[in-house]
Write a protein that holds these residues in place. Structure first.
Motif, PDB file in Angstrom:
ATOM      1  N   VAL A  64     -45.843 -38.308 -54.744  1.00 33.52           N
ATOM      2  CA  VAL A  64     -46.858 -37.727 -53.859  1.00 33.52           C
ATOM      3  C   VAL A  64     -46.225 -37.195 -52.584  1.00 33.52           C
ATOM      4  CG1 VAL A  64     -48.893 -38.255 -52.463  1.00 33.52           C
ATOM      5  CG2 VAL A  64     -48.739 -39.115 -54.794  1.00 33.52           C
ATOM      6  N   HIS A  65     -45.288 -37.936 -52.010  1.00 36.55           N
ATOM      7  CA  HIS A  65     -44.596 -37.451 -50.810  1.00 36.55           C
ATOM      8  C   HIS A  65     -43.862 -36.143 -51.111  1.00 36.55           C
ATOM      9  CE1 HIS A  65     -45.242 -40.388 -47.673  1.00 36.55           C
ATOM     10  NE2 HIS A  65     -45.050 -41.383 -48.529  1.00 36.55           N
ATOM     11  N   ARG A  73     -49.672 -30.631 -52.730  1.00 39.18           N
ATOM     12  CA  ARG A  73     -50.773 -31.461 -52.235  1.00 39.18           C
ATOM     13  C   ARG A  73     -50.948 -31.187 -50.750  1.00 39.18           C
ATOM     14  NH1 ARG A  73     -52.002 -36.141 -55.607  1.00 39.18           N
ATOM     15  NH2 ARG A  73     -50.439 -36.408 -57.249  1.00 39.18           N
ATOM     16  N   SER A  74     -52.093 -31.574 -50.228  1.00 33.04           N
ATOM     17  CA  SER A  74     -52.335 -31.419 -48.800  1.00 33.04           C
ATOM     18  C   SER A  74     -53.193 -32.586 -48.323  1.00 33.04           C
ATOM     19  CB  SER A  74     -53.036 -30.085 -48.512  1.00 33.04           C
ATOM     20  OG  SER A  74     -54.250 -30.007 -49.237  1.00 33.04           O
ATOM     21  N   LEU A  75     -53.294 -32.731 -47.008  1.00 34.54           N
ATOM     22  CA  LEU A  75     -54.092 -33.792 -46.415  1.00 34.54           C
ATOM     23  C   LEU A  75     -55.466 -33.248 -46.061  1.00 34.54           C
ATOM     24  CD1 LEU A  75     -51.441 -35.439 -44.067  1.00 34.54           C
ATOM     25  CD2 LEU A  75     -52.029 -36.033 -46.423  1.00 34.54           C
ATOM     26  N   LEU A  91     -54.313 -41.732 -46.739  1.00 39.02           N
ATOM     27  CA  LEU A  91     -53.410 -42.018 -45.637  1.00 39.02           C
ATOM     28  C   LEU A  91     -54.217 -42.717 -44.554  1.00 39.02           C
ATOM     29  CD1 LEU A  91     -50.398 -41.245 -45.501  1.00 39.02           C
ATOM     30  CD2 LEU A  91     -51.023 -39.502 -43.843  1.00 39.02           C
ATOM     31  N   VAL A  92     -53.799 -43.933 -44.154  1.00 41.00           N
ATOM     32  CA  VAL A  92     -54.494 -44.702 -43.123  1.00 41.00           C
ATOM     33  C   VAL A  92     -53.486 -45.115 -42.065  1.00 41.00           C
ATOM     34  CG1 VAL A  92     -55.872 -46.747 -42.609  1.00 41.00           C
ATOM     35  CG2 VAL A  92     -56.189 -45.564 -44.783  1.00 41.00           C
ATOM     36  N   SER A  93     -53.718 -44.668 -40.845  1.00 34.49           N
ATOM     37  CA  SER A  93     -52.825 -44.994 -39.716  1.00 34.49           C
ATOM     38  C   SER A  93     -51.368 -44.687 -40.050  1.00 34.49           C
ATOM     39  CB  SER A  93     -52.982 -46.472 -39.330  1.00 34.49           C
ATOM     40  OG  SER A  93     -54.305 -46.755 -38.938  1.00 34.49           O
ATOM     41  N   VAL A 145     -55.551 -37.580 -49.746  1.00 31.62           N
ATOM     42  CA  VAL A 145     -54.485 -36.733 -50.267  1.00 31.62           C
ATOM     43  C   VAL A 145     -55.054 -35.949 -51.444  1.00 31.62           C
ATOM     44  CG1 VAL A 145     -52.172 -36.665 -51.272  1.00 31.62           C
ATOM     45  CG2 VAL A 145     -52.730 -38.392 -49.557  1.00 31.62           C
ATOM     46  N   SER A 146     -54.982 -34.634 -51.384  1.00 29.09           N
ATOM     47  CA  SER A 146     -55.584 -33.806 -52.425  1.00 29.09           C
ATOM     48  C   SER A 146     -54.888 -34.004 -53.757  1.00 29.09           C
ATOM     49  CB  SER A 146     -55.532 -32.326 -52.030  1.00 29.09           C
ATOM     50  OG  SER A 146     -54.195 -31.861 -52.077  1.00 29.09           O
TER      51      SER A 146
END
Length: 403
Positions: A64-65, A73-75, A91-93, A145-146
């Protein structure tokens, strides 16, 4: 000097005696005692622990990274009403989380699904946090994360995702020519990108006899199922983005008549996939294809304000992203500013008639996030302005415009 004796005399001083009246100040009202007594303790508190089988999840996080870095992918920001699904990344913090399982699901008061989860964190731990808690954390300080489609057919939607009321409006396809002509076979990243309302296999059945397919068999590289969208407009927008790499070639049909083949482009597959996903999420308007570098290039389209604020008093303020989002959502209704020596004339003025200082009254505040040229901004109505203990409070009303 006898310290113990002095302390004893001090504590025996009548001034320190507490009478019944003073003692009542420390008594807790009965109704408050009942609330505390009746307050339910949480039946279960989520715990973080070491993920014993993290080795099977580690490659997923690495993949994923990699996808995020390469644009596959995108946020994405999510709303409070978003249904979160198993098998998705969040994604959390600043830390990536994999939602592995959701168990014992039930609908909460908002009608959303809730239940105990198994969340795998990229630091090698796991948690059984409630789905609703995870959702709140992602909304307040995170992203979804898409998805990216790596399957052979590249479908935007799995068959299980398509509801009865959804309408499949067509298919975008990507084809590779199997022609033996050197000027075609030696061309790297040459693909035909088109649209059909029928199955792609039916559309290309007679490819070796059709000029549009270069009079040769073709191989299906990927297809995209378009649901609830105008497929012709979708195709047109896709072609506009990569128009500068349109491959123009003339071929003769079976009768020897020349035809100019269309919809052939010299572009990497990863770029095509990324463009299609950006059309889906609406962000494609920010990008053009840079053929020299072989990548998508983001460009900033600065939106011009449509509000006519001539004659109104507008205060310009910079604000942090978190506060800005809260204002846009309607959660933050007041903006506080400290009156300092450097800002006193911005927020106040001296009336020449009486020599007194008064608050400046503004009709609108133009908020900006940070100082970048492509920063977010919004124009918000000011319904009242008050002052207390060195702080000016702007009471916010309608959100007039968001850029």
């Amino acid at each position: 000097m006898d310290i113990d004796k002095e302390l004893e005399e001090l504590f025996n001083d009548p001034l320190l005696d507490i009478g019944d009246r003073e003692q009542k100040l420390f008594d807790m009202p009965d109704d408050m005692r009942r609330v505390i007594k009746d307050k339910k303790k949480p039946e279960f508190v989520a715990q973080h622990k070491l993920c014993e089988d993290f080795d099977q999840f580690r490659p997923l996080f690495e993949s994923v990274h990699k996808d995020l870095k390469e644009g596959r992918r995108s946020l994405l920001r999510i709303a409070k009403t978003t249904n979160m699904q198993e098998g998705h990344f969040y994604l959390v913090s600043g830390q990536m989380v994999y939602l592995s399982q959701i168990g014992d699901t039930q609908r909460n008061d908002n009608g959303l699904m809730d239940g105990r989860t198994r969340c795998i964190y990229e630091n090698g731990t796991e948690s059984n946090v409630l789905l609703q808690t995870l959702r709140k954390n992602v909304v307040s300080d995170g992203y979804a994360v898409s998805d990216t489609e790596n399957e052979a057919d590249g479908n935007f939607f799995n068959h299980t995702d398509i509801l009865q009321e959804d309408k499949v409006t067509g298919y975008i396809y990507v084809l590779k020519s199997l022609s033996q002509e050197p000027k075609i076979s030696e061309q790297k990243n040459l693909y035909k990108i088109g649209f059909t309302t029928n199955k792609v296999e039916e559309r290309i059945a007679n490819a070796e006899h059709e000029p549009t397919y270069l009079m040769a068999p073709v191989k299906i590289v990927s297809t995209y199922k378009i649901v609830n969208m105008n497929s012709h407009k979708f195709e047109s927008l896709l072609h506009q983005v990569i128009e500068n790499v349109n491959f123009k070639i003339t071929v003769n049909d079976d009768n020897g008549q020349p035809h100019e083949a269309t919809e052939w482009y010299v572009v990497p597959l990863d770029i095509v996939d990324t463009i299609i996903h950006k059309i889906m999420d609406g962000s494609i308007i920010e990008y053009t294809y840079n053929s020299r570098e072989g990548c998508l290039e983001r460009h900033i389209v600065k939106k011009q304000s449509k509000l006519d604020l001539k004659g109104f008093k507008v205060l310009t303020l910079n604000i942090k992203k978190g506060f800005y989002d809260a204002i846009i959502k309607g959660e933050k209704k007041e903006e506080y500013r400290e009156v300092k020596q450097t800002t006193i004339n911005k927020y106040t003025f001296i009336d020449e008639a009486d020599g007194k200082r008064y608050l400046r009254r503004y009709d609108f505040i133009h908020f900006f996030v940070g100082y970048n040229k492509d920063r977010e901004s919004a124009i918000v109505e000011v319904v009242d302005t008050t002052y207390e203990n060195g702080i000016v409070v702007y009471h916010l009303g309608r959100i007039m415009e968001v850029n």
